[in-house]
Write a protein that holds these residues in place. Structure first.
Motif, mmCIF file in Angstrom:
data_model
loop_
_atom_site.group_PDB
_atom_site.id
_atom_site.type_symbol
_atom_site.label_atom_id
_atom_site.label_comp_id
_atom_site.label_asym_id
_atom_site.label_seq_id
_atom_site.Cartn_x
_atom_site.Cartn_y
_atom_site.Cartn_z
ATOM 1 N N VAL A 150 0.846 -1.196 0.000
ATOM 2 C CA VAL A 150 0.000 0.000 0.000
ATOM 3 C C VAL A 150 0.879 1.242 0.000
ATOM 4 C CG1 VAL A 150 -1.813 1.267 1.218
ATOM 5 C CG2 VAL A 150 -1.823 -1.248 1.232
ATOM 6 N N SER A 151 0.493 2.230 -0.809
ATOM 7 C CA SER A 151 1.271 3.452 -0.972
ATOM 8 C C SER A 151 0.727 4.551 -0.063
ATOM 9 C CB SER A 151 1.200 3.891 -2.442
ATOM 10 O OG SER A 151 1.783 5.149 -2.635
ATOM 11 N N TYR A 152 1.609 5.162 0.743
ATOM 12 C CA TYR A 152 1.219 6.197 1.699
ATOM 13 C C TYR A 152 1.985 7.489 1.440
ATOM 14 C CZ TYR A 152 -0.601 2.219 4.378
ATOM 15 O OH TYR A 152 -1.281 1.088 4.770
ATOM 16 N N PRO A 153 1.355 8.654 1.673
ATOM 17 C CA PRO A 153 2.095 9.920 1.560
ATOM 18 C C PRO A 153 3.278 9.942 2.525
ATOM 19 C CG PRO A 153 -0.267 10.324 1.692
ATOM 20 C CD PRO A 153 -0.068 8.871 1.993
ATOM 21 N N PHE A 154 4.407 10.424 2.032
ATOM 22 C CA PHE A 154 5.600 10.575 2.862
ATOM 23 C C PHE A 154 6.323 11.853 2.446
ATOM 24 C CE2 PHE A 154 9.916 9.904 4.296
ATOM 25 C CZ PHE A 154 9.716 9.383 5.569
ATOM 26 N N PRO A 155 6.712 12.711 3.380
ATOM 27 C CA PRO A 155 6.681 12.584 4.828
ATOM 28 C C PRO A 155 5.277 12.329 5.387
ATOM 29 C CG PRO A 155 8.027 14.460 4.175
ATOM 30 C CD PRO A 155 7.316 13.982 2.955
ATOM 31 N N ILE A 156 5.254 11.769 6.578
ATOM 32 C CA ILE A 156 3.999 11.410 7.232
ATOM 33 C C ILE A 156 3.151 12.658 7.445
ATOM 34 C CG2 ILE A 156 2.997 10.497 9.363
ATOM 35 C CD1 ILE A 156 5.610 8.771 9.573
ATOM 36 N N ASN A 157 1.891 12.589 6.993
ATOM 37 C CA ASN A 157 0.959 13.687 7.233
ATOM 38 C C ASN A 157 -0.385 13.114 7.719
ATOM 39 O OD1 ASN A 157 -0.418 12.768 4.954
ATOM 40 N ND2 ASN A 157 0.209 14.472 3.653
ATOM 41 N N ARG A 158 -1.372 13.963 7.794
ATOM 42 C CA ARG A 158 -2.686 13.535 8.270
ATOM 43 C C ARG A 158 -3.265 12.406 7.418
ATOM 44 N NH1 ARG A 158 -7.377 17.885 7.816
ATOM 45 N NH2 ARG A 158 -7.165 17.292 5.634
ATOM 46 N N ASP A 159 -3.093 12.516 6.104
ATOM 47 C CA ASP A 159 -3.629 11.489 5.212
ATOM 48 C C ASP A 159 -2.940 10.145 5.429
ATOM 49 O OD1 ASP A 159 -5.343 13.368 4.157
ATOM 50 O OD2 ASP A 159 -4.033 13.849 2.461
ATOM 51 N N THR A 160 -1.651 10.174 5.739
ATOM 52 C CA THR A 160 -0.920 8.943 6.042
ATOM 53 C C THR A 160 -1.563 8.237 7.233
ATOM 54 O OG1 THR A 160 1.099 10.125 5.385
ATOM 55 C CG2 THR A 160 1.371 7.960 6.395
ATOM 56 N N LEU A 161 -1.830 9.011 8.286
ATOM 57 C CA LEU A 161 -2.436 8.434 9.495
ATOM 58 C C LEU A 161 -3.820 7.867 9.197
ATOM 59 C CD1 LEU A 161 -1.542 11.187 12.139
ATOM 60 C CD2 LEU A 161 -0.248 9.121 11.562
ATOM 61 N N ASN A 162 -4.630 8.634 8.476
ATOM 62 C CA ASN A 162 -5.998 8.194 8.203
ATOM 63 C C ASN A 162 -6.024 6.916 7.369
ATOM 64 O OD1 ASN A 162 -7.194 10.268 9.643
ATOM 65 N ND2 ASN A 162 -7.359 11.619 7.866
ATOM 66 N N LEU A 163 -5.147 6.849 6.364
ATOM 67 C CA LEU A 163 -5.099 5.673 5.495
ATOM 68 C C LEU A 163 -4.527 4.463 6.228
ATOM 69 C CD1 LEU A 163 -5.472 4.445 2.661
ATOM 70 C CD2 LEU A 163 -3.224 5.388 2.047
ATOM 71 N N LEU A 164 -3.472 4.693 7.004
ATOM 72 C CA LEU A 164 -2.771 3.594 7.675
ATOM 73 C C LEU A 164 -3.601 2.987 8.799
ATOM 74 C CD1 LEU A 164 -0.132 1.959 7.956
ATOM 75 C CD2 LEU A 164 0.755 3.790 9.411
ATOM 76 N N TYR A 165 -4.289 3.840 9.546
ATOM 77 C CA TYR A 165 -4.985 3.358 10.741
ATOM 78 C C TYR A 165 -6.511 3.366 10.610
ATOM 79 C CZ TYR A 165 -0.408 3.921 12.945
ATOM 80 O OH TYR A 165 0.931 3.832 13.272
ATOM 81 N N GLY A 166 -7.022 3.716 9.425
ATOM 82 C CA GLY A 166 -8.458 3.733 9.222
ATOM 83 C C GLY A 166 -9.154 4.798 10.049
ATOM 84 N N LEU A 167 -8.551 5.968 10.119
ATOM 85 C CA LEU A 167 -9.074 7.067 10.943
ATOM 86 C C LEU A 167 -9.680 8.154 10.058
ATOM 87 C CD1 LEU A 167 -6.060 7.295 13.442
ATOM 88 C CD2 LEU A 167 -8.274 6.161 13.821
ATOM 89 N N ASP A 168 -10.223 9.179 10.689
ATOM 90 C CA ASP A 168 -10.781 10.332 9.970
ATOM 91 C C ASP A 168 -10.389 11.595 10.744
ATOM 92 O OD1 ASP A 168 -12.143 11.861 8.133
ATOM 93 O OD2 ASP A 168 -14.090 11.603 9.114
ATOM 94 N N LEU A 169 -9.096 11.818 10.859
ATOM 95 C CA LEU A 169 -8.572 12.911 11.676
ATOM 96 C C LEU A 169 -8.553 14.220 10.904
ATOM 97 C CD1 LEU A 169 -5.445 11.047 13.129
ATOM 98 C CD2 LEU A 169 -7.658 11.353 14.255
ATOM 99 N N ASP A 170 -8.905 15.328 11.587
ATOM 100 C CA ASP A 170 -8.618 16.646 11.040
ATOM 101 C C ASP A 170 -7.245 17.070 11.567
ATOM 102 O OD1 ASP A 170 -9.051 17.248 13.705
ATOM 103 O OD2 ASP A 170 -10.923 18.347 13.350
ATOM 104 N N GLU A 171 -6.845 18.318 11.325
ATOM 105 C CA GLU A 171 -5.499 18.752 11.745
ATOM 106 C C GLU A 171 -5.322 18.643 13.253
ATOM 107 O OE1 GLU A 171 -3.227 21.974 10.221
ATOM 108 O OE2 GLU A 171 -4.520 22.214 8.471
ATOM 109 N N ALA A 172 -6.300 19.097 13.998
ATOM 110 C CA ALA A 172 -6.207 19.033 15.459
ATOM 111 C C ALA A 172 -6.142 17.581 15.916
ATOM 112 C CB ALA A 172 -7.401 19.739 16.098
ATOM 113 N N GLY A 173 -6.909 16.723 15.258
ATOM 114 C CA GLY A 173 -6.898 15.308 15.609
ATOM 115 C C GLY A 173 -5.556 14.663 15.315
ATOM 116 N N ALA A 174 -4.945 15.058 14.198
ATOM 117 C CA ALA A 174 -3.617 14.526 13.861
ATOM 118 C C ALA A 174 -2.582 14.969 14.889
ATOM 119 C CB ALA A 174 -3.215 14.977 12.464
#
Length: 365
Positions: A93-117
């Motif tokens: 699976v391909s993830y954005p790098f450097p790690i950003n909010r989208d990386t976290l959401n895709l990797l962990y199945g989350l729906d974080l906004d900036e504050a959540g990240a």
């Protein structure tokens, strides 16, 4: 042009070429040599046999926050806007790098906004004080799981060392973001030379006071010893015949491949493989250059211990060894040392240009 009033510059990469141009414009005569059969150093580019502009020594992407350096190089090239993007592949699976909010959401199945990240990073990080090693930097920033997924094995491949054995600066170069910015760099100026780096170097060295010779080794030329000054951009330990022992460098082996029936192989210019394969990354050059072509050319990078010196290995004992060589360099009345290898420092391209401009200014007076 006699040698008595000529400055010898060793190495035709960024450091040597900028120094050559600056001295030439100040009225000095310059003899610029390089042991390779071309100018441009590691930034040299050329068209492969299929007509695609490639970087034989791996991808070189220009970025800087310095308007002065951007304007200086603009004298020798037009630019193509280019923002580099990288993906890291984990288990296919391909993830954005450097790690950003989208990386976290895709990797962990989350729906974080900036504050959540931001909250996520704060929750998982392992505070380190003091921050001394690269391991400290990453654990302090993103915690154990992301460290092991994206950084640990990549670092081991790249450096042949564990992150705990490397100085903090290695990992500190890679940002972590709470937003969705997936650009690898955020510098004000992100561009590529419109016609390639080699054309830019050719323009820079096109001056009547500059005489260029390639496929010439410094060892043979230095015996003549009748230049008014030597500017040396090669490995500082080699200059002093390794009298204190060799400085450790990390090298690379490049595996170039052309795919004649593939118009575009990757979604981004570079794909990192932190945990799979012996290579660290694959770069597809058409992303970088904007070139249109029916096929595509790529390069895989295999880090290794032996070979041309690319990266000074950032460890305290290596810095101490370099300081011994630097002390010898300061005793050389008619020699100046500048550049990544001569100063045993990991410079970006714009930083090399800046160092060369500052050094030239001191020499010219």
């Amino acid at each position: 042009m006699t040698q008595e009033n000529t400055t010898l510059i060793v190495g035709a990469g960024f450091a040597g070429s900028v120094m050559a141009r600056e001295l030439a414009e100040a009225g000095r005569h310059v003899h610029l040599i390089d042991k390779r059969p071309h100018i441009g150093g590691n930034a040299y580019d050329e068209y492969d046999e299929h007509g695609i502009l490639i970087h034989p020594y791996g991808p070189h992407i220009f970025h800087t926050n310095s308007e002065r350096i951007y304007e200086y190089l603009s004298r020798f090239t037009e630019w193509l806007p280019y923002e580099h993007r990288v993906r890291g592949v984990l288990e296919g699976v391909s993830y954005p790098f450097p790690i950003n909010r989208d990386t976290l959401n895709l990797l962990y199945g989350l729906d974080l906004d900036e504050a959540g990240a931001a909250d996520f990073f704060e929750r998982v990080r392992e505070p380190r004080d003091p921050v001394i090693t690269s391991e400290d930097v990453v654990l302090n920033s993103v915690g154990r799981d992301l460290y092991e997924k994206f950084f640990l094995n990549y670092t081991r491949k790249q450096w042949g060392l564990d992150p705990s054995e490397l100085k903090a600066g290695v990992a500190a170069r890679i940002p972590v973001r709470t937003n969705s910015d997936d650009r690898y760099f955020t510098d004000t100026y992100q561009v590529m030379p419109l016609h390639g780096y080699t054309k830019m170097f050719e323009a820079m060295l096109d001056h009547p006071n500059i005489f260029v010779e390639v496929s010439v080794d410094f060892a043979g030329v230095r015996k003549q010893n009748n230049y008014c000054h030597v500017i040396y951009t090669g490995p500082i330990d080699a200059y002093f015949d390794y009298c204190y022992g060799p400085l450790p460098y990390r090298s690379l082996r490049f595996e170039h491949e052309h795919l004649s029936d593939v118009k575009q192989l990757q979604e981004t210019g570079t794909i990192n493989y932190p945990n799979d394969h012996a290579y660290t990354r694959i770069t597809e050059f058409k992303h970088l250059t904007g070139q249109e072509h029916a096929g595509t050319s790529i390069v895989r990078e295999y880090p290794q211990a032996e070979g041309d010196p690319y990266y000074p290995v950032p460890r305290a004992e290596n810095e101490a060894l370099f300081k011994r060589y630097e002390s010898l360099a300061k005793l050389e009345k008619n020699a100046t040392f500048v550049g990544r290898l001569a100063q045993y420092r990991y410079y970006n391209m714009d930083q090399v240009v800046g160092a060369a401009l500052a050094t030239a200014k001191q020499l010219i007076g």
